[in-house]
Design a protein around this motif. Sequence first.
Motif, short mmCIF file in Angstrom:
data_model
loop_
_atom_site.label_atom_id
_atom_site.label_comp_id
_atom_site.label_asym_id
_atom_site.label_seq_id
_atom_site.Cartn_x
_atom_site.Cartn_y
_atom_site.Cartn_z
N TRP A 187 0.82 -1.21 0.00
CA TRP A 187 0.00 0.00 0.00
C TRP A 187 0.86 1.26 0.00
O TRP A 187 0.59 2.20 -0.76
CB TRP A 187 -0.91 -0.01 1.22
N LYS A 215 3.96 1.49 -1.04
CA LYS A 215 4.62 1.54 -2.35
C LYS A 215 3.71 2.17 -3.39
O LYS A 215 4.14 3.03 -4.18
CB LYS A 215 5.04 0.13 -2.75
N ASP A 216 2.46 1.74 -3.42
CA ASP A 216 1.51 2.28 -4.40
C ASP A 216 1.30 3.78 -4.20
O ASP A 216 1.19 4.54 -5.18
CB ASP A 216 0.17 1.56 -4.30
N SER A 239 2.55 7.04 -6.95
CA SER A 239 1.39 7.69 -7.56
C SER A 239 1.78 9.06 -8.10
O SER A 239 2.75 9.68 -7.67
CB SER A 239 0.25 7.83 -6.55
N GLU A 296 5.67 -5.44 -10.38
CA GLU A 296 5.69 -4.28 -9.49
C GLU A 296 7.06 -3.63 -9.48
O GLU A 296 7.19 -2.40 -9.45
CB GLU A 296 5.27 -4.69 -8.09
#
Length: 329
Positions: A125, A127-128, A132, A176
Amino acid sequence: MGEYLLKEVQTVVTQLIDVRMALRQGTIYQSVPEKILTIMDNVAYKSRRTHVIVPDDESQIMTLLETINQRLNQDDKKATVTDLELDQLLQHIVSPNTKIRDKGIFNLFNRLLRKYVLTAEQVVWVKDRLISDDYLFAHILEPENDGIFLRSFSVMFLAGILYANRTHYHVLTEAELVAIELRVMAYAIIELDSRGYVADKGWAHALTHIINVWSELNETQELQRADKLLMMAVLIQAYRFSDNALAYGEDSHLANVLMVLLKKNQLYTDYFLAVLQDWQKSLLNIVPEDSIAFWNRWYNRNRFLQSLMLQPELPTEIDDYLRKISDLF
């Protein structure tokens, strides 16, 4: 986040995907640095700044930092941090207050990773969030402003995530890792603000943080050699065309990480030599300019090549070439 920025970021990422594919297929090799420069030259920047929104609850975030640190002091093996607390921490890495950003959130985040407090789901989470557009590319097309802290520290936190994943969590997939690589390379290409220490606000240090991510990606088994070659080319071009004086250790840091990579395979040494030769060739017909940017670039190069020559295990081919051109730096 405006459509204009989204379009520019996506254009750079798409172009990087094309270069990456061509390099992996072997249809391009020595021309990669030139293609990276073309991508850099085609980024359309804005001439106006917009307001950087900084949370105005400094006292609350300082209290939260103290609370979580006390929790870790009491029993770090059983300590947890909630998603809401993580969200609050990440929202404040935009802060120009070094006590909150550098000495507060950054130090705590490293501690959470070292103690493996985050769950695997939280690692993904975070990392995302960090890759962004709202974090990694916030205000990036604008003239220098405090948005650099959000962008640069997003990259620095990514380096920590990559290290923790490599040594403990093992949750990030190859896809990823490639996504992180592409996004950080796009960031390196677009970022113009390469300031080191900012008066009264602490470290920005974007290039150093990008090098940290590259160092971690170089240690992954999932990424192919072509990926590491491509990121080498991007990093060298980002360093080469910085208008700021890179006088805060960027030269030695880049040289140190390069040395680790060069030891892994002769391919990396051969490619780096080609990159150096291309750089040198570009100087043959250069005309000095009466500008700070020109002379910053000139002496950035000098410091980097001198840092390379100080490396005790510098490959013979690189050492011989640097000595050959040493009268030019």
